[in-house]
Design a protein around this motif. Structure first.
Motif, PDB file in Angstrom:
ATOM      1  N   ASP A  34     -31.101  19.562  62.654  1.00  0.00           N
ATOM      2  CA  ASP A  34     -30.803  20.076  63.994  1.00  0.00           C
ATOM      3  C   ASP A  34     -30.516  21.578  63.909  1.00  0.00           C
ATOM      4  O   ASP A  34     -30.006  22.059  62.885  1.00  0.00           O
ATOM      5  N   PRO A  35     -30.784  22.295  64.998  1.00  0.00           N
ATOM      6  CA  PRO A  35     -30.298  23.686  65.000  1.00  0.00           C
ATOM      7  C   PRO A  35     -28.769  23.684  65.042  1.00  0.00           C
ATOM      8  O   PRO A  35     -28.165  22.770  65.609  1.00  0.00           O
ATOM      9  N   SER A  36     -28.169  24.679  64.412  1.00  0.00           N
ATOM     10  CA  SER A  36     -26.696  24.770  64.445  1.00  0.00           C
ATOM     11  C   SER A  36     -26.306  26.035  65.204  1.00  0.00           C
ATOM     12  O   SER A  36     -27.120  26.951  65.366  1.00  0.00           O
ATOM     13  N   TYR A  37     -25.050  26.084  65.605  1.00  0.00           N
ATOM     14  CA  TYR A  37     -24.540  27.201  66.413  1.00  0.00           C
ATOM     15  C   TYR A  37     -23.257  27.733  65.775  1.00  0.00           C
ATOM     16  O   TYR A  37     -22.143  27.381  66.199  1.00  0.00           O
ATOM     17  N   PRO A  38     -23.413  28.572  64.736  1.00  0.00           N
ATOM     18  CA  PRO A  38     -22.230  29.015  63.982  1.00  0.00           C
ATOM     19  C   PRO A  38     -21.183  29.726  64.837  1.00  0.00           C
ATOM     20  O   PRO A  38     -19.979  29.520  64.637  1.00  0.00           O
ATOM     21  N   ARG A  39     -21.636  30.539  65.800  1.00  0.00           N
ATOM     22  CA  ARG A  39     -20.655  31.280  66.608  1.00  0.00           C
ATOM     23  C   ARG A  39     -19.817  30.298  67.426  1.00  0.00           C
ATOM     24  O   ARG A  39     -18.587  30.373  67.451  1.00  0.00           O
ATOM     25  N   ALA A  40     -20.523  29.376  68.085  1.00  0.00           N
ATOM     26  CA  ALA A  40     -19.792  28.378  68.890  1.00  0.00           C
ATOM     27  C   ALA A  40     -18.891  27.538  67.987  1.00  0.00           C
ATOM     28  O   ALA A  40     -17.746  27.223  68.344  1.00  0.00           O
ATOM     29  N   ALA A  41     -19.388  27.183  66.809  1.00  0.00           N
ATOM     30  CA  ALA A  41     -18.603  26.353  65.879  1.00  0.00           C
ATOM     31  C   ALA A  41     -17.300  27.049  65.510  1.00  0.00           C
ATOM     32  O   ALA A  41     -16.214  26.450  65.545  1.00  0.00           O
ATOM     33  N   ALA A  42     -17.413  28.330  65.154  1.00  0.00           N
ATOM     34  CA  ALA A  42     -16.213  29.076  64.731  1.00  0.00           C
ATOM     35  C   ALA A  42     -15.249  29.252  65.905  1.00  0.00           C
ATOM     36  O   ALA A  42     -14.025  29.152  65.740  1.00  0.00           O
ATOM     37  N   LEU A  43     -15.797  29.498  67.092  1.00  0.00           N
ATOM     38  CA  LEU A  43     -14.922  29.669  68.264  1.00  0.00           C
ATOM     39  C   LEU A  43     -14.238  28.360  68.636  1.00  0.00           C
ATOM     40  O   LEU A  43     -13.076  28.358  69.067  1.00  0.00           O
ATOM     41  N   GLU A 371      -7.250  36.735  68.637  1.00  0.00           N
ATOM     42  CA  GLU A 371      -8.149  37.588  69.442  1.00  0.00           C
ATOM     43  C   GLU A 371      -9.057  38.416  68.546  1.00  0.00           C
ATOM     44  O   GLU A 371     -10.249  38.550  68.809  1.00  0.00           O
ATOM     45  N   LEU A 372      -8.457  38.957  67.493  1.00  0.00           N
ATOM     46  CA  LEU A 372      -9.244  39.751  66.543  1.00  0.00           C
ATOM     47  C   LEU A 372     -10.354  38.894  65.927  1.00  0.00           C
ATOM     48  O   LEU A 372     -11.525  39.310  65.856  1.00  0.00           O
ATOM     49  N   LEU A 373      -9.994  37.693  65.490  1.00  0.00           N
ATOM     50  CA  LEU A 373     -10.993  36.804  64.871  1.00  0.00           C
ATOM     51  C   LEU A 373     -12.097  36.483  65.873  1.00  0.00           C
ATOM     52  O   LEU A 373     -13.283  36.501  65.539  1.00  0.00           O
ATOM     53  N   GLU A 374     -11.702  36.203  67.102  1.00  0.00           N
ATOM     54  CA  GLU A 374     -12.715  35.888  68.121  1.00  0.00           C
ATOM     55  C   GLU A 374     -13.664  37.056  68.344  1.00  0.00           C
ATOM     56  O   GLU A 374     -14.866  36.872  68.531  1.00  0.00           O
ATOM     57  N   ARG A 375     -13.111  38.246  68.304  1.00  0.00           N
ATOM     58  CA  ARG A 375     -13.966  39.428  68.528  1.00  0.00           C
ATOM     59  C   ARG A 375     -14.977  39.566  67.385  1.00  0.00           C
ATOM     60  O   ARG A 375     -16.166  39.776  67.612  1.00  0.00           O
ATOM     61  N   ILE A 376     -14.499  39.390  66.163  1.00  0.00           N
ATOM     62  CA  ILE A 376     -15.405  39.550  65.013  1.00  0.00           C
ATOM     63  C   ILE A 376     -16.467  38.443  65.012  1.00  0.00           C
ATOM     64  O   ILE A 376     -17.647  38.704  64.772  1.00  0.00           O
ATOM     65  N   ILE A 377     -16.023  37.228  65.283  1.00  0.00           N
ATOM     66  CA  ILE A 377     -16.973  36.104  65.329  1.00  0.00           C
ATOM     67  C   ILE A 377     -18.007  36.358  66.439  1.00  0.00           C
ATOM     68  O   ILE A 377     -19.215  36.193  66.237  1.00  0.00           O
ATOM     69  N   GLY A 378     -17.521  36.785  67.606  1.00  0.00           N
ATOM     70  CA  GLY A 378     -18.421  37.051  68.737  1.00  0.00           C
ATOM     71  C   GLY A 378     -19.453  38.114  68.397  1.00  0.00           C
ATOM     72  O   GLY A 378     -20.614  38.030  68.793  1.00  0.00           O
ATOM     73  N   GLU A 379     -19.044  39.110  67.633  1.00  0.00           N
ATOM     74  CA  GLU A 379     -19.964  40.217  67.322  1.00  0.00           C
ATOM     75  C   GLU A 379     -20.890  39.906  66.154  1.00  0.00           C
ATOM     76  O   GLU A 379     -22.025  40.361  66.124  1.00  0.00           O
ATOM     77  N   HIS A 380     -20.406  39.145  65.178  1.00  0.00           N
ATOM     78  CA  HIS A 380     -21.159  39.070  63.915  1.00  0.00           C
ATOM     79  C   HIS A 380     -21.686  37.694  63.530  1.00  0.00           C
ATOM     80  O   HIS A 380     -22.580  37.598  62.675  1.00  0.00           O
ATOM     81  N   ALA A 402     -21.233  39.495  58.176  1.00  0.00           N
ATOM     82  CA  ALA A 402     -20.244  38.850  59.043  1.00  0.00           C
ATOM     83  C   ALA A 402     -18.965  38.553  58.253  1.00  0.00           C
ATOM     84  O   ALA A 402     -17.849  38.880  58.680  1.00  0.00           O
ATOM     85  N   ARG A 403     -19.127  37.953  57.082  1.00  0.00           N
ATOM     86  CA  ARG A 403     -17.948  37.633  56.265  1.00  0.00           C
ATOM     87  C   ARG A 403     -17.230  38.915  55.837  1.00  0.00           C
ATOM     88  O   ARG A 403     -15.998  38.994  55.832  1.00  0.00           O
ATOM     89  N   GLY A 404     -18.028  39.920  55.464  1.00  0.00           N
ATOM     90  CA  GLY A 404     -17.446  41.201  55.038  1.00  0.00           C
ATOM     91  C   GLY A 404     -16.581  41.806  56.138  1.00  0.00           C
ATOM     92  O   GLY A 404     -15.477  42.305  55.872  1.00  0.00           O
ATOM     93  N   LYS A 405     -17.073  41.750  57.366  1.00  0.00           N
ATOM     94  CA  LYS A 405     -16.289  42.300  58.499  1.00  0.00           C
ATOM     95  C   LYS A 405     -14.975  41.542  58.664  1.00  0.00           C
ATOM     96  O   LYS A 405     -13.932  42.123  58.967  1.00  0.00           O
ATOM     97  N   LEU A 406     -15.049  40.232  58.468  1.00  0.00           N
ATOM     98  CA  LEU A 406     -13.841  39.399  58.599  1.00  0.00           C
ATOM     99  C   LEU A 406     -12.812  39.791  57.531  1.00  0.00           C
ATOM    100  O   LEU A 406     -11.637  40.027  57.826  1.00  0.00           O
ATOM    101  N   LEU A 407     -13.277  39.878  56.280  1.00  0.00           N
ATOM    102  CA  LEU A 407     -12.360  40.235  55.188  1.00  0.00           C
ATOM    103  C   LEU A 407     -11.728  41.596  55.430  1.00  0.00           C
ATOM    104  O   LEU A 407     -10.520  41.794  55.226  1.00  0.00           O
ATOM    105  N   GLU A 408     -12.574  42.535  55.877  1.00  0.00           N
ATOM    106  CA  GLU A 408     -12.093  43.899  56.114  1.00  0.00           C
ATOM    107  C   GLU A 408     -10.998  43.893  57.192  1.00  0.00           C
ATOM    108  O   GLU A 408      -9.954  44.521  57.030  1.00  0.00           O
TER     109      GLU A 408
END
Ligand code: SUG
Length: 416
Positions: A34-43, A371-380, A402-408
């Motif tokens: 199936d197609p997956s939706y990583p952004r929706a999953a993380a949110l 909020e910060l996590l949501e912003r990064i997930i939404g963008e990356h 995407a992961r790099g932005k999160l760690l940073e």
């Protein structure tokens, strides 16, 4: 020292996909391709954490692991065209299910009075066996305060260990010694028994548990055959309460007696097969729920949305709440992206009993950090991944960035 339960949820990684990798996990097999939706999953995952924080509960998180895993690709000499399953294994975001990250024994239960954590070796499944060293690197930081925590290496193979998903703790209160229950499977059935008895016993010894307050119970082979690849698919414990399906254990009444011998005030809330079949329990993940003690002392079951769609499960929940038993509320949550891979609300969290002040604050969640996590997930985070995208260099670059932005953003580049 105020010990409390902190739930550490796994942030769903940017490579989240459905590759059908877990034999014996019905959701994983049926959503393969199936197609997956990583952004929706993380949110969805952040939404669940926000809900529990709003209920006044302490919330932490663990981070996605580096994917694609170049070491796995190299060590298995993966041919990206021929070996699609191995390729997908190296891309798996399976570390989101932190109930499999480690087994945790809180300080009051252990001989040296420290909280002990043993990362799960997850040796049964190739996509999961690659997790533990990177998981340990996070645990070493999050629980790096050596006055309060000991982080072990994983149990060596060949004894499979799947962590907290097969471990329950009963207690009168978090500050007093509890009774730890390990549930193992006997090999030889149609599907792998992923938790080996010797792994459970090893963890008990490593953690310095008192044998008088440690119980080992066999999972029902029929439950494993029906798709309960971890015990947390068919039971969950909190405080004095065991919420379980009638068919969870090889011998239910004997199991309850064994727990009661060590923990006399045990309250069992058993769902009979006549009310909810084993198949329906596994399909809806009624038991893969977070059984939480709220600040007012009552218990709530944070259960998958899918429970509402089942007449028998929802009727049972209504009757249970009306009965004035220990579980007073059922709160549905939407974690459908994770559910489609066999991971419900309970799979997504690792419970650690500790004083939050002793945990590295970078792993603790707050409203502003959510909020910060949501912003990064939404963008990356990629919006969608199709099976053919796995292995593409452009997607690999997106996932790494995407992961790099999160760690940073969390000041955790050290995990890079
Ligand atoms: O190990 N699914 C996970 C689900 C883990 C659920 N955890 C608990 N019950 N605690 C597993 O089977 C599916 C991956 C895939 O097919 O792409 C997967 O790994």
């Amino acid at each position: 020292m105020s010990l409390q339960e902190i739930n550490f949820d796994g942030i769903v990684g940017p490579s989240h996909n459905y590759a059908g990798l877990s034999l014996g996990n019905i959701a994983s097999a049926s959503h393969k391709g199936d197609p997956s939706y990583p952004r929706a999953a993380a949110l969805q995952g952040i939404g669940k954490m926000r809900g529990n924080m709003a209920r006044g509960l302490a919330q932490g998180f663990l981070l996605p692991l580096p994917r694609p895993n170049v070491q796995t690709l190299r060590r298995l000499a993966v041919d990206p065209v021929q070996d699609r399953a191995l390729l997908a294994a190296a891309w798996s975001a399976s570390s989101m299910w932190t109930a499999n990250a480690a087994t945790v024994s809180p300080a009051p239960d252990t001989a040296d009075g420290k909280c002990h954590l043993t990362p799960a070796n997850l040796v049964t499944m190739v996509h999961r066996a690659q997790e533990w060293r990177d998981t340990k690197a996070q645990l070493d930081i999050a629980f790096g305060n050596r006055d309060h925590f000991t982080v072990h290496d994983a149990v060596p193979p060949s004894f499979g260990d799947e962590g907290a998903a097969n471990h329950m703790r009963f207690c009168e209160g978090h500050g007093t010694p509890g009774v730890e229950v390990f549930v193992y499977g006997r090999p030889g059935g149609k599907f792998p028994a992923r938790q080996h008895e010797q792994a459970s016993r090893t963890v008990g010894r490593l953690h310095g548990l008192d044998p008088a307050r440690t119980v080992f119970i066999e999972q029902n082979p029929a439950a494993i055959e029906a798709g309960a690849f971890h015990n947390d698919v068919v039971s969950v414990a909190n405080g004095k309460v065991l919420f379980t399906h009638e068919e969870a254990f090889a011998d239910g009444p004997t199991a309850y007696e064994a727990i009661r011998a060590a923990f006399p005030t045990l309250e069992v809330v058993e769902v009979p097969s006549s009310a909810v079949s084993l198949a329906e329990a596994i399909k809806t993940y009624l038991f893969n729920a977070q059984l939480l003690t709220l600040p007012d002392g009552t218990m709530a079951l944070v259960a998958p949305d899918e429970c509402r769609e089942s007449a028998s499960v929802w009727a049972w929940c209504a009757a249970m709440v009306a009965s004035n038993g220990p579980i007073r509320q059922v709160i549905p949550v939407d974690v459908r992206q994770s559910m489609a891979n066999g991971g419900g609300p309970a799979c997504l969290r690792l419970r650690v009993v500790a004083d939050p002040a002793t945990v590295d604050p970078r792993f603790m969640l707050s409203e502003s950090k959510a909020e910060l996590l949501e912003r990064i997930i939404g963008e990356h985070w990629p919006e969608q991944i199709d099976p053919a995208d796995i292995g593409q260099e452009s997607l690999a670059a997106t996932v790494r960035t995407a992961r790099g932005k999160l760690l940073e953003s969390l000041d955790l580049q050290i995990l890079g």
